[in-house]
Enzyme design. Structure first.
Site, PDB file in Angstrom:
ATOM      1  N   ARG A   1      22.176 175.138 108.594  1.00 34.27           N
ATOM      2  CA  ARG A   1      22.801 174.221 107.622  1.00 34.27           C
ATOM      3  C   ARG A   1      21.846 173.898 106.463  1.00 34.27           C
ATOM      4  O   ARG A   1      21.985 174.414 105.372  1.00 34.27           O
ATOM      5  CB  ARG A   1      23.258 172.935 108.353  1.00 34.27           C
ATOM      6  CG  ARG A   1      24.234 172.092 107.566  1.00 34.27           C
ATOM      7  CD  ARG A   1      23.616 171.215 106.505  1.00 34.27           C
ATOM      8  NE  ARG A   1      22.582 170.309 107.027  1.00 34.27           N
ATOM      9  CZ  ARG A   1      21.753 169.620 106.248  1.00 34.27           C
ATOM     10  NH1 ARG A   1      21.806 169.734 104.929  1.00 34.27           N
ATOM     11  NH2 ARG A   1      20.823 168.833 106.764  1.00 34.27           N
ATOM     12  N   ASP A   2      20.822 173.114 106.713  1.00 38.01           N
ATOM     13  CA  ASP A   2      19.927 172.717 105.612  1.00 38.01           C
ATOM     14  C   ASP A   2      19.233 173.945 105.034  1.00 38.01           C
ATOM     15  O   ASP A   2      19.000 174.023 103.822  1.00 38.01           O
ATOM     16  CB  ASP A   2      18.877 171.718 106.144  1.00 38.01           C
ATOM     17  CG  ASP A   2      18.249 170.894 105.032  1.00 38.01           C
ATOM     18  OD1 ASP A   2      18.643 171.072 103.866  1.00 38.01           O
ATOM     19  OD2 ASP A   2      17.368 170.069 105.330  1.00 38.01           O
TER      20      ASP A   2
ATOM     21  N   HIS B   1      12.281 164.398 109.486  1.00 41.26           N
ATOM     22  CA  HIS B   1      12.861 165.578 108.821  1.00 41.26           C
ATOM     23  C   HIS B   1      11.979 165.871 107.609  1.00 41.26           C
ATOM     24  O   HIS B   1      12.086 165.202 106.581  1.00 41.26           O
ATOM     25  CB  HIS B   1      14.304 165.225 108.423  1.00 41.26           C
ATOM     26  CG  HIS B   1      15.044 166.294 107.690  1.00 41.26           C
ATOM     27  ND1 HIS B   1      16.057 167.029 108.275  1.00 41.26           N
ATOM     28  CD2 HIS B   1      14.959 166.749 106.407  1.00 41.26           C
ATOM     29  CE1 HIS B   1      16.564 167.874 107.399  1.00 41.26           C
ATOM     30  NE2 HIS B   1      15.904 167.725 106.256  1.00 41.26           N
TER      31      HIS B   1
ATOM     32  N   HIS C   1      10.156 168.382 104.746  1.00 46.83           N
ATOM     33  CA  HIS C   1      10.075 169.645 103.992  1.00 46.83           C
ATOM     34  C   HIS C   1       8.600 169.926 103.732  1.00 46.83           C
ATOM     35  O   HIS C   1       7.760 169.016 103.732  1.00 46.83           O
ATOM     36  CB  HIS C   1      10.900 169.537 102.705  1.00 46.83           C
ATOM     37  CG  HIS C   1      12.384 169.588 102.961  1.00 46.83           C
ATOM     38  ND1 HIS C   1      13.168 170.663 102.625  1.00 46.83           N
ATOM     39  CD2 HIS C   1      13.219 168.691 103.567  1.00 46.83           C
ATOM     40  CE1 HIS C   1      14.427 170.435 102.996  1.00 46.83           C
ATOM     41  NE2 HIS C   1      14.481 169.235 103.564  1.00 46.83           N
TER      42      HIS C   1
ATOM     43  N   CYS D   1      15.307 172.555  98.052  1.00 46.19           N
ATOM     44  CA  CYS D   1      16.070 171.388  97.601  1.00 46.19           C
ATOM     45  C   CYS D   1      16.554 171.684  96.182  1.00 46.19           C
ATOM     46  O   CYS D   1      15.729 171.878  95.292  1.00 46.19           O
ATOM     47  CB  CYS D   1      15.216 170.117  97.629  1.00 46.19           C
ATOM     48  SG  CYS D   1      16.070 168.700  96.905  1.00 46.19           S
TER      49      CYS D   1
ATOM     50  N   ASN E   1      12.624 173.281 105.046  1.00 45.95           N
ATOM     51  CA  ASN E   1      12.140 172.397 106.117  1.00 45.95           C
ATOM     52  C   ASN E   1      10.895 173.002 106.722  1.00 45.95           C
ATOM     53  O   ASN E   1      10.671 174.213 106.645  1.00 45.95           O
ATOM     54  CB  ASN E   1      13.188 172.305 107.227  1.00 45.95           C
ATOM     55  CG  ASN E   1      14.485 171.745 106.727  1.00 45.95           C
ATOM     56  OD1 ASN E   1      15.364 172.487 106.324  1.00 45.95           O
ATOM     57  ND2 ASN E   1      14.589 170.440 106.717  1.00 45.95           N
TER      58      ASN E   1
HETATM   59  C1  LIG Z   1      30.984 164.364  98.610  1.00 43.98           C
HETATM   60  C2  LIG Z   1      31.586 165.254  97.549  1.00 43.98           C
HETATM   61  C3  LIG Z   1      32.783 166.018  98.070  1.00 43.98           C
HETATM   62  C4  LIG Z   1      32.057 164.357  96.410  1.00 43.98           C
HETATM   63  O1  LIG Z   1      32.360 165.133  95.274  1.00 43.98           O
HETATM   64  P1  LIG Z   1      33.405 164.596  94.190  1.00 43.98           P
HETATM   65  O2  LIG Z   1      33.503 165.654  93.125  1.00 43.98           O
HETATM   66  O3  LIG Z   1      32.997 163.218  93.780  1.00 43.98           O
HETATM   67  O4  LIG Z   1      34.684 164.531  95.106  1.00 43.98           O
HETATM   68  P2  LIG Z   1      36.176 164.240  94.833  1.00 43.98           P
HETATM   69  O5  LIG Z   1      36.628 163.375  95.944  1.00 43.98           O
HETATM   70  O6  LIG Z   1      36.397 163.790  93.409  1.00 43.98           O
HETATM   71  O7  LIG Z   1      36.843 165.686  95.018  1.00 43.98           O
HETATM   72  C5  LIG Z   1      36.550 166.746  94.125  1.00 43.98           C
HETATM   73  C6  LIG Z   1      37.117 168.036  94.718  1.00 43.98           C
HETATM   74  O8  LIG Z   1      36.426 168.353  95.940  1.00 43.98           O
HETATM   75  C7  LIG Z   1      37.352 168.361  97.048  1.00 43.98           C
HETATM   76  N1  LIG Z   1      36.681 167.780  98.211  1.00 43.98           N
HETATM   77  C8  LIG Z   1      36.269 166.513  98.362  1.00 43.98           C
HETATM   78  N2  LIG Z   1      35.677 166.369  99.547  1.00 43.98           N
HETATM   79  C9  LIG Z   1      35.714 167.577 100.163  1.00 43.98           C
HETATM   80  C10 LIG Z   1      35.260 168.044 101.414  1.00 43.98           C
HETATM   81  N3  LIG Z   1      34.634 167.256 102.301  1.00 43.98           N
HETATM   82  N4  LIG Z   1      35.454 169.329 101.729  1.00 43.98           N
HETATM   83  C11 LIG Z   1      36.096 170.163 100.849  1.00 43.98           C
HETATM   84  N5  LIG Z   1      36.541 169.780  99.647  1.00 43.98           N
HETATM   85  C12 LIG Z   1      36.356 168.482  99.303  1.00 43.98           C
HETATM   86  C13 LIG Z   1      38.535 167.532  96.554  1.00 43.98           C
HETATM   87  O9  LIG Z   1      39.697 167.897  97.247  1.00 43.98           O
HETATM   88  C14 LIG Z   1      38.591 167.920  95.093  1.00 43.98           C
HETATM   89  O10 LIG Z   1      39.126 169.217  95.004  1.00 43.98           O
HETATM   90  P3  LIG Z   1      39.978 169.676  93.696  1.00 43.98           P
HETATM   91  O11 LIG Z   1      41.078 168.684  93.589  1.00 43.98           O
HETATM   92  O12 LIG Z   1      39.005 169.581  92.532  1.00 43.98           O
HETATM   93  O13 LIG Z   1      40.358 171.057  94.020  1.00 43.98           O
HETATM   94  C15 LIG Z   1      30.568 166.262  96.987  1.00 43.98           C
HETATM   95  O14 LIG Z   1      29.595 165.546  96.273  1.00 43.98           O
HETATM   96  C16 LIG Z   1      29.894 167.057  98.056  1.00 43.98           C
HETATM   97  O15 LIG Z   1      30.517 167.862  98.755  1.00 43.98           O
HETATM   98  N6  LIG Z   1      28.554 166.877  98.198  1.00 43.98           N
HETATM   99  C17 LIG Z   1      27.834 167.517  99.265  1.00 43.98           C
HETATM  100  C18 LIG Z   1      26.463 167.812  98.813  1.00 43.98           C
HETATM  101  C19 LIG Z   1      25.694 168.414  99.962  1.00 43.98           C
HETATM  102  O16 LIG Z   1      26.241 168.995 100.876  1.00 43.98           O
HETATM  103  N7  LIG Z   1      24.371 168.290  99.879  1.00 43.98           N
HETATM  104  C20 LIG Z   1      23.530 168.811 100.887  1.00 43.98           C
HETATM  105  C21 LIG Z   1      23.563 168.009 102.162  1.00 43.98           C
HETATM  106  S1  LIG Z   1      22.489 166.614 102.158  1.00 43.98           S
HETATM  107  C22 LIG Z   1      20.963 167.291 102.469  1.00 43.98           C
HETATM  108  O17 LIG Z   1      20.821 168.472 102.512  1.00 43.98           O
HETATM  109  C23 LIG Z   1      19.834 166.389 102.765  1.00 43.98           C
HETATM  110  C24 LIG Z   1      19.454 166.378 104.250  1.00 43.98           C
HETATM  111  C25 LIG Z   1      20.604 165.838 105.075  1.00 43.98           C
HETATM  112  O18 LIG Z   1      19.200 167.693 104.726  1.00 43.98           O
HETATM  113  C26 LIG Z   1      18.191 165.529 104.488  1.00 43.98           C
HETATM  114  C27 LIG Z   1      17.076 165.815 103.481  1.00 43.98           C
HETATM  115  O19 LIG Z   1      16.430 166.868 103.547  1.00 43.98           O
HETATM  116  O20 LIG Z   1      16.910 164.973 102.628  1.00 43.98           O
END
Ligand SMILES: CC(C)(COP(=O)([O-])OP(=O)([O-])OC[C@H]1O[C@@H](n2cnc3c(N)ncnc32)[C@H](O)[C@@H]1OP(=O)([O-])[O-])[C@@H](O)C(=O)NCCC(=O)NCCSC(=O)C[C@@](C)(O)CC(=O)[O-]
Length: 349
Positions: free
Chosen positions: A38-39, A243, A245, A276, A285
């Site tokens: 995943r990450d 966690h 990096h 990132c 990581n």
């Molecule tokens: C949260 C949102 C969706 C908000 O994104 P948004 O653009 O504000 O969302 P929205 O609600 O306005 O929806 C926009 C579009 O996305 C769709 N949508 C909305 N939600 C979903 C969903 N769940 N699955 C699939 N589709 C989705 C929704 O249906 C719509 O589709 P459209 O009408 O344009 O066709 C977006 O910002 C997002 O997906 N962000 C994820 C970012 C991410 O995954 N980052 C990496 C993970 S965190 C990380 O890695 C850190 C960690 C955990 O490892 C720890 C560390 O190292 O720090």
């Protein structure tokens, strides 16, 4: 920052919180949470075929990994590399005692997961459901939270309350992540009191564990120790994970520091996969191989995972992705194997 109080729901969920069951009885067993699928993969260039992701997860399971973060139900527009997670978790082998988790950013992600779980029928070859856990995520910096999920920290916590409640009602455990616990690529130094308060909020919501993410990898033993001690004021250390990096090469020493401060769950990524997207130069990581190697012969037990097999997986996935294997232990073991093979050849002559 004012963090929303989740009052009644919090207290109800806290009472029924599920605990980590991957731990063995010995207090020094370290739970390794493998986040490579995943990450790691979410930050690699290009689209990774479903069969490669499935094979990665299966290989990790057969190397003894007990906890595998297997994908994300996030928007594919935001993170295209995680598209196909539904297929991956449907096809991967689910070992009976293992934990398999997916990241969920909002209700839509949870609904998509529930649709998959509703359509799942146990079979003799796959008796276990695709996943038994979700992970939710926020940040200790508003700027990072907005860049990652288009929402403030406070709003993300509010958004997660019903998500956590619905997941727990379906017997899914919930893990919480806080990103940027040391520093933020946009706003710099982070206030550790903020990390502490958010960790408490995630626990109150019903998370069984909070993983403290040094997203940018700027942490040092001193800053990690200070941050962990601050968070421990509000959250029992048994419920915390580290966690890290490895951007500045401090990943392993930060793991050791976290362990010395009582943490017993560590996230890592085979082959040091990842990076990132918001932090130029940030690496993946800390590599699982490097953590396993460093803990050999120590008071901390990770012997349930086969280091040699993890090294093989690190090389296999790095070759599949045409990327550098950033695990130092992985590279050293490979060099040792080559040397030994040459010596064996010589001995035959
Ligand atoms: C949260 C949102 C969706 C908000 O994104 P948004 O653009 O504000 O969302 P929205 O609600 O306005 O929806 C926009 C579009 O996305 C769709 N949508 C909305 N939600 C979903 C969903 N769940 N699955 C699939 N589709 C989705 C929704 O249906 C719509 O589709 P459209 O009408 O344009 O066709 C977006 O910002 C997002 O997906 N962000 C994820 C970012 C991410 O995954 N980052 C990496 C993970 S965190 C990380 O890695 C850190 C960690 C955990 O490892 C720890 C560390 O190292 O720090």
């Amino acid at each position: 920052m004012i963090i929303p109080r989740t009052s009644i729901i919090s207290r109800t969920l806290r009472a029924g919180r599920l605990h980590h069951t991957t731990s063995c009885s010995s207090k020094n067993v370290v739970n390794i949470v493998e986040v490579g699928p995943r990450d790691g993969l979410q930050n690699e260039k290009g689209v990774i075929p479903v069969d490669v992701k499935v094979e990665l997860i299966n290989r990790l399971g057969s190397a003894g990994t007990r906890y595998i973060e297997s994908g994300s139900f996030v928007s594919p527009k935001w993170v295209p590399q995680m598209a196909g997670t539904a297929e991956v978790i449907s096809q991967m082998e689910r070992l009976p005692d293992n934990h398999y988790a997916v990241l969920v950013p909002n209700q839509k992600g949870l609904d998509n997961l529930f649709t998959l779980l509703d359509s799942y029928t146990p079979s003799s070859s796959q008796p276990n459901p695709p996943v038994n856990e979700i992970a939710i995520f926020t940040a200790a910096s508003d700027a990072f939270s907005r860049a990652n999920t288009n929402i403030s920290i406070a709003d993300s916590l509010t958004r997660f309350v019903p998500v956590v409640r619905a997941a727990l009602e379906r017997n899914l455990r919930v893990r919480g992540y806080i990103s940027t616990v040391i520093s933020c690529p946009f706003s710099g130094q982070v206030d550790y009191k903020q990390v502490r308060d958010i960790a408490k909020e995630l626990m109150d919501m019903g998370c069984y564990e909070v993983s403290l993410g040094d997203t940018v990898g700027t942490g040092t033993p001193a800053s990690v120790a200070e941050m962990v001690e601050e968070v421990k004021k509000s959250v029992p250390v048994e419920n915390l994970a580290g966690h890290f990096h490895d951007t500045f090469g401090t990943g392993v020493v930060n793991v050791l520091t976290a362990l010395q401060h009582g943490i017993r769950t560590v996230d890592s990524s085979v082959g040091g996969l990842g990076g990132c997207p918001y932090s130029p130069g940030a690496t993946g990581n800390v590599a699982t191989e490097d953590v396993l190697y460093a803990l050999q012969g120590s008071e901390y037990d990770v012997s349930y995972i086969d280091l040699e097999k993890i090294v093989d997986i690190g090389w296999w996935i790095s070759e599949k992705l045409a990327r550098e294997n950033t695990s130092r232990a992985g590279r050293a073991v490979k060099a040792r194997r080559l040397r030994e093979a040459k010596q064996a050849e010589k001995a035959k002559l």
